[in-house]
Scaffold this active site. Sequence first.
Site, short mmCIF file in Angstrom:
data_model
loop_
_atom_site.label_atom_id
_atom_site.label_comp_id
_atom_site.label_asym_id
_atom_site.label_seq_id
_atom_site.Cartn_x
_atom_site.Cartn_y
_atom_site.Cartn_z
CG ASP A 95 -2.24 1.06 1.18
OD1 ASP A 95 -2.52 1.13 0.20
OD2 ASP A 95 -2.29 1.21 2.08
CG ASN A 115 -7.61 -1.53 -4.82
OD1 ASN A 115 -7.15 -2.75 -5.06
ND2 ASN A 115 -7.75 -1.15 -3.77
C1 IPE Z 1 -5.21 -2.55 -0.03
O1 IPE Z 1 -4.92 -1.19 -0.21
C2 IPE Z 1 -5.59 -3.64 -1.87
C3 IPE Z 1 -3.67 -3.16 -2.08
C4 IPE Z 1 -2.76 -2.55 -1.29
C5 IPE Z 1 -3.61 -3.96 -3.31
P1 IPE Z 1 -6.29 -0.59 -0.29
O2 IPE Z 1 -5.33 1.30 -0.15
O3 IPE Z 1 -7.48 -0.75 -1.75
O4 IPE Z 1 -6.63 -0.35 1.23
P2 IPE Z 1 -7.60 0.64 2.26
O5 IPE Z 1 -8.51 1.68 1.00
O6 IPE Z 1 -6.60 2.17 2.48
O7 IPE Z 1 -8.24 -0.17 3.16
C1 IPE Z 2 -2.05 0.39 -3.44
O1 IPE Z 2 -1.19 2.02 -3.66
C2 IPE Z 2 -2.08 -0.96 -4.64
C3 IPE Z 2 -3.40 -0.05 -5.09
C4 IPE Z 2 -4.35 -0.65 -4.22
C5 IPE Z 2 -3.97 -1.18 -5.98
P1 IPE Z 2 -3.09 2.77 -3.31
O2 IPE Z 2 -3.27 3.25 -4.74
O3 IPE Z 2 -3.75 2.45 -2.88
O4 IPE Z 2 -2.18 4.22 -2.44
P2 IPE Z 2 -2.47 5.14 -1.63
O5 IPE Z 2 -2.72 4.17 -0.28
O6 IPE Z 2 -3.31 5.83 -2.28
O7 IPE Z 2 -0.79 5.71 -1.29
MG MG Z 3 -4.53 2.46 -0.22
#
Ligand code: IPE
Ligand code: IPE
Ligand code: MG
Length: 229
Positions: A17, A65
Amino acid sequence: MRSDVKSKPGHIGIIMDGNGRWATKRLLPRVAGHRAGVKNITPVVSCALEYGVGCVTLFAFSTENKERPKDEVDSLIDLIRKRLKPMTRELIERGARVMFSGAREYFPSDVQGIMADVENENTDPNAQIVNIAINYSGRSEIIRACKIAAEKGDISANGIERELYTYGIPDPDMIIRTGGEKRLSNFLLYQAAYSELFFTDTLWPDFGESELSAMFEEYATRSRRFGRV
Ligand code: IPE
Ligand code: IPE
Ligand code: MG
């Protein structure tokens, strides 16, 4: 399936993340963060495999996502399309077997074809595993497994575990989440029952070998009781 208590983890899960924030901090579009995140996968996973971890499960894309703006979802799918083979080549060359967890039918057929190609590159059942969770939801995995188990008339722990994507792989000993949030976000809900959790504020594209090594060291000092004394 409970893994043996050892000082080295057999299976680690990584919630990668923080890509979006990594990009935003640099005044870049979020997709630039995803690109940087993808580049970081091979070095970190290589380090874990070298350490002797039997399986690394990477949370790459959750079912939820898909609710992000369409251009971000499209660019994530395009990254899978363009980077999955190059990203996994080095890992497969070092002997790893790649597999996927998640509802792959959601992806366009060319992407599903790439996933199948990558899986077929190495089918050695004794190889170290890189398990990529894409379009993955822990809850959906449990519901799906229960439905299949019910159809087969075996709603026992074994009957349900047999239908999980991770069947045959010991439960994750460690789950690492980068990016500062302290939650599982629907990752490996069934399998994480006794996982040791590790959280770091480091954003995924900046997470590297030294922090991973420090987590392995800390893991070796944790006392895992599995409910016993
Ligand atoms: C978890 O991260 C999913 C991945 C890293 C693929 P998210 O960014 O989707 O999680 P939340 O929304 O902060 O819980
Ligand atoms: C994790 O990074 C990757 C995916 C969920 C695909 P994020 O896209 O959630 O990055 P932040 O949490 O917005 O920084
Ligand atoms: Mg994230």
